[in-house]
Scaffold this active site. Structure first.
Site, short mmCIF file in Angstrom:
data_model
loop_
_atom_site.label_atom_id
_atom_site.label_comp_id
_atom_site.label_asym_id
_atom_site.label_seq_id
_atom_site.Cartn_x
_atom_site.Cartn_y
_atom_site.Cartn_z
N LYS A 28 -6.09 -8.77 7.44
CA LYS A 28 -6.31 -8.46 8.86
C LYS A 28 -7.60 -7.67 9.06
O LYS A 28 -8.39 -7.96 9.95
CB LYS A 28 -5.09 -7.69 9.39
CG LYS A 28 -5.17 -7.33 10.86
CD LYS A 28 -3.81 -7.36 11.53
CE LYS A 28 -2.90 -6.22 11.09
NZ LYS A 28 -3.26 -4.95 11.73
N ARG A 33 -13.33 -7.80 11.14
CA ARG A 33 -14.74 -7.46 10.87
C ARG A 33 -15.61 -8.71 10.78
O ARG A 33 -16.78 -8.70 11.20
CB ARG A 33 -14.83 -6.63 9.58
CG ARG A 33 -14.31 -5.20 9.80
CD ARG A 33 -13.88 -4.57 8.49
NE ARG A 33 -13.56 -3.16 8.59
CZ ARG A 33 -12.38 -2.67 9.00
NH1 ARG A 33 -11.42 -3.48 9.40
NH2 ARG A 33 -12.17 -1.37 9.03
N GLY A 101 -4.80 -1.65 17.38
CA GLY A 101 -5.65 -0.46 17.32
C GLY A 101 -6.98 -0.78 16.66
O GLY A 101 -8.05 -0.34 17.11
N ARG A 129 -1.47 4.89 22.20
CA ARG A 129 -2.18 5.38 20.99
C ARG A 129 -3.48 6.09 21.34
O ARG A 129 -4.18 5.72 22.27
CB ARG A 129 -2.42 4.20 20.04
CG ARG A 129 -1.09 3.61 19.58
CD ARG A 129 -1.28 2.44 18.65
NE ARG A 129 -1.89 2.84 17.39
CZ ARG A 129 -2.25 1.98 16.44
NH1 ARG A 129 -2.08 0.67 16.63
NH2 ARG A 129 -2.78 2.41 15.33
N GLN A 176 -10.80 3.08 10.89
CA GLN A 176 -11.14 2.52 12.20
C GLN A 176 -12.23 3.37 12.86
O GLN A 176 -13.18 2.84 13.42
CB GLN A 176 -9.91 2.48 13.10
CG GLN A 176 -8.86 1.49 12.61
CD GLN A 176 -7.61 1.52 13.45
OE1 GLN A 176 -7.53 2.24 14.45
NE2 GLN A 176 -6.61 0.74 13.07
N ASP A 327 -0.64 1.60 5.53
CA ASP A 327 0.25 0.69 6.26
C ASP A 327 1.50 0.32 5.46
O ASP A 327 2.37 -0.41 5.95
CB ASP A 327 -0.50 -0.60 6.63
CG ASP A 327 -1.57 -0.34 7.68
OD1 ASP A 327 -1.46 0.65 8.42
OD2 ASP A 327 -2.53 -1.13 7.75
N LYS A 354 0.62 5.28 14.69
CA LYS A 354 0.41 3.85 14.41
C LYS A 354 1.08 3.03 15.52
O LYS A 354 1.37 3.57 16.59
CB LYS A 354 0.98 3.51 13.02
CG LYS A 354 0.20 4.17 11.88
CD LYS A 354 -1.19 3.61 11.78
CE LYS A 354 -1.97 4.26 10.67
NZ LYS A 354 -3.38 3.83 10.68
N ARG A 358 5.85 5.92 12.93
CA ARG A 358 6.52 5.27 11.79
C ARG A 358 7.40 6.22 11.00
O ARG A 358 8.34 5.78 10.33
CB ARG A 358 5.50 4.58 10.88
CG ARG A 358 4.96 3.33 11.51
CD ARG A 358 4.01 2.55 10.62
NE ARG A 358 3.71 1.27 11.25
CZ ARG A 358 2.64 0.54 10.98
NH1 ARG A 358 1.77 0.95 10.07
NH2 ARG A 358 2.45 -0.61 11.60
#
Ligand code: S3P
Length: 447
Positions: A28, A33, A101, A129, A176, A327, A354, A358
């Site tokens: 992902k 990118r 995100g 978020r 990020q 993750d 997230k 979580r």
């Protein structure tokens, strides 16, 4: 929880061993990118193995809104004609990033040094978020932002008409944020330096080099590194072969460890050392995972994983490992629930912001299926059951794909079935998940 008309509950229950080959989709992070850098290059960028999931498709749509031609030529095959750094058009309507995100924050960086404005929004999860972590440092380049109270979407970003280069230390351990600032630096004059103490994933840096940007990385005294990019860059188009996503591989991998008698092959998975903390943690816990056929693909290391069912033991996961498996804590928590002994996970305050909180979601779900767990401000302490987990509960997934997949995996090894309240969000990152697991022998049925 009551099911709404639009929710898609699913039941997972124990069946025979899992076996076969699990070809998980493209990574992902690299997929987002590739679309973004393809947009910034002049000429045709060719992508193979792109993750065709909602998050990435929303980024593709955004790239079209900025003027790129983005064409799907076959499964996972995409061609992009970019507009060049400095060539972004102003989107004519609101950019909706759905659940992502990564897509939204990277694109904020992308446009922050161009003299255009854009409106960003997303689904109910993304609108909760925090965006200030990106918007505040983007102001240093000259961008202006108006967001909802607390730095939330919907928000409007006005890119700098006369951007300035920036030297900034990113405190939060977020790839990020680092990546957004590196993308912004591409259209600012001169050199910008973005440093960070945590060693977060480095796909932006690697891909920028592959697209011909002038970029250097220096270690920082006391840990971390500083990345310097020369702005007003001219990017050349590239061929990007997206490796398979280790964060998606984590689900069939842990399922094969937990279901007795299983053996599963997961080929051509990205093995970037900043992404595979889960593999190291599971090995410490006694997991039988063999890595063969290590090779380079598109500038990244990949390899084939052979996973065999294993008796796991608890482990204290070093907090410094967090960026390399950020993750993967939901699925690691499931593995820990079936292990013997206690697993401690700390340094995880980022998990609270997230797709869901979580830490809270995992603690509640594990308790519901009969596991003793203590929720800490920055982590979880999980009392392993030695393999005997009750199940027999409906788990709330809070619009979080990884919570949904984690508890479906858990239900393949619990004594009684596990229901998850909604599986719709799985399509944001891993649309073929249910099919792929069923092909390995998993019993997943609509609830
Ligand atoms: C990502 C970085 C991580 C990760 C996300 C993808 C990326 O977020 O959780 O799924 O592609 O840069 P943070 O960098 O905010 O921790």
């Amino acid at each position: 929880m009551a099911h709404t008309a639009s929710s898609h509950p699913m039941i997972a229950r124990a069946a025979g061993p899992l076996s076969g080959t699990a070809r998980v989709p493209g990574d992902k992070s690299i997929s987002h990118r590739a679309l973004i850098l393809g947009t910034l290059a002049v000429g045709e960028t060719r992508i193979s193995g792109l993750l065709e999931a909602e998050d990435v498709l929303n980024t593709a749509e955004a790239m079209r809104a900025f003027g790129a031609s983005v064409v799907r030529v076959g499964p996972g095959g995409w061609h992009i004609h970019g507009v060049g750094v400095g060539g972004l058009a102003e989107p004519e309507s609101v950019l909706d990033f759905g659940n992502s995100g990564t897509g939204s924050r990277l694109v904020m960086g992308l446009m922050a040094t161009s003299p255009i404005s854009a409106v960003f929004t997303g689904d109910a999860s993304l609108r909760r978020r925090p965006m200030s972590r990106v918007l505040e440092p983007l102001r240093l380049f000259g961008a202006e932002a108006v967001a909802r109270e607390g730095g939330l979407m919907p928000l409007t970003l006005k890119g700098a008409g006369d951007a300035m280069p920036v030297r900034h230390h990113v405190k939060v351990a977020s790839a990020q944020v680092k990546s957004a600032l590196l993308l912004a630096a591409l259209n600012a004059p001169g050199k910008s330096t973005i440093s960070q103490s945590a060693l977060t994933r480095d796909h932006t840096e690697k891909m920028l080099a592959a697209f011909g940007a002038e970029i250097s990385v220096e270690p920082l005294e006391g840990g971390g590194e500083a990345v310097t990019v020369t702005g007003e860059a001219e990017l050349k188009p590239a061929q990007v072969d997206v490796p398979r996503d280790p964060s998606s591989a984590a689900f069939p991998l842990v399922a094969a460890l937990l279901v007795p008698g299983s053996e599963v092959l997961i080929p051509a998975v990205l093995l970037n050392p900043r992404r595979i903390g889960l593999l190291y943690a599971l090995r410490e816990m006694g997991a039988n995972v063999e890595v063969t056929n290590r090779r380079l693909s598109g500038g990244e290391e990949v390899g084939d994983l052979t996973v065999r069912a294993s008796a796991l033991k608890g482990f204290e996961v070093p907090a410094e490992w967090a960026p390399s498996m950020i993750d993967e804590y939901p699925i690691l928590s499931v593995a820990a629930a079936f292990a013997s002994g206690r697993t401690v996970m700390r340094g995880l305050e980022e998990l609270r912001v997230k797709e869901s909180d979580r830490l809270a979601a995992m603690a509640a779900g594990l308790k519901a299926i009969g596991v003793r767990v203590e929720e800490l401000p920055d982590g979880l302490i999980i009392e392993g059951t030695g393999g005997e987990v009750r199940g027999c509960a409906t788990v709330e997934t809070h619009m979080d794909h990884r919570i949904a997949m984690s508890f479906l995996v858990a239900g393949l090894a619990t004594r009684e079935p596990v229901t998850v309240d909604d599986t719709a969000m799985i399509a944001t990152s891993f649309p073929e998940f249910v099919h792929l697991m069923q092909n390995l022998g998993a019993e997943l049925v609509e609830g």
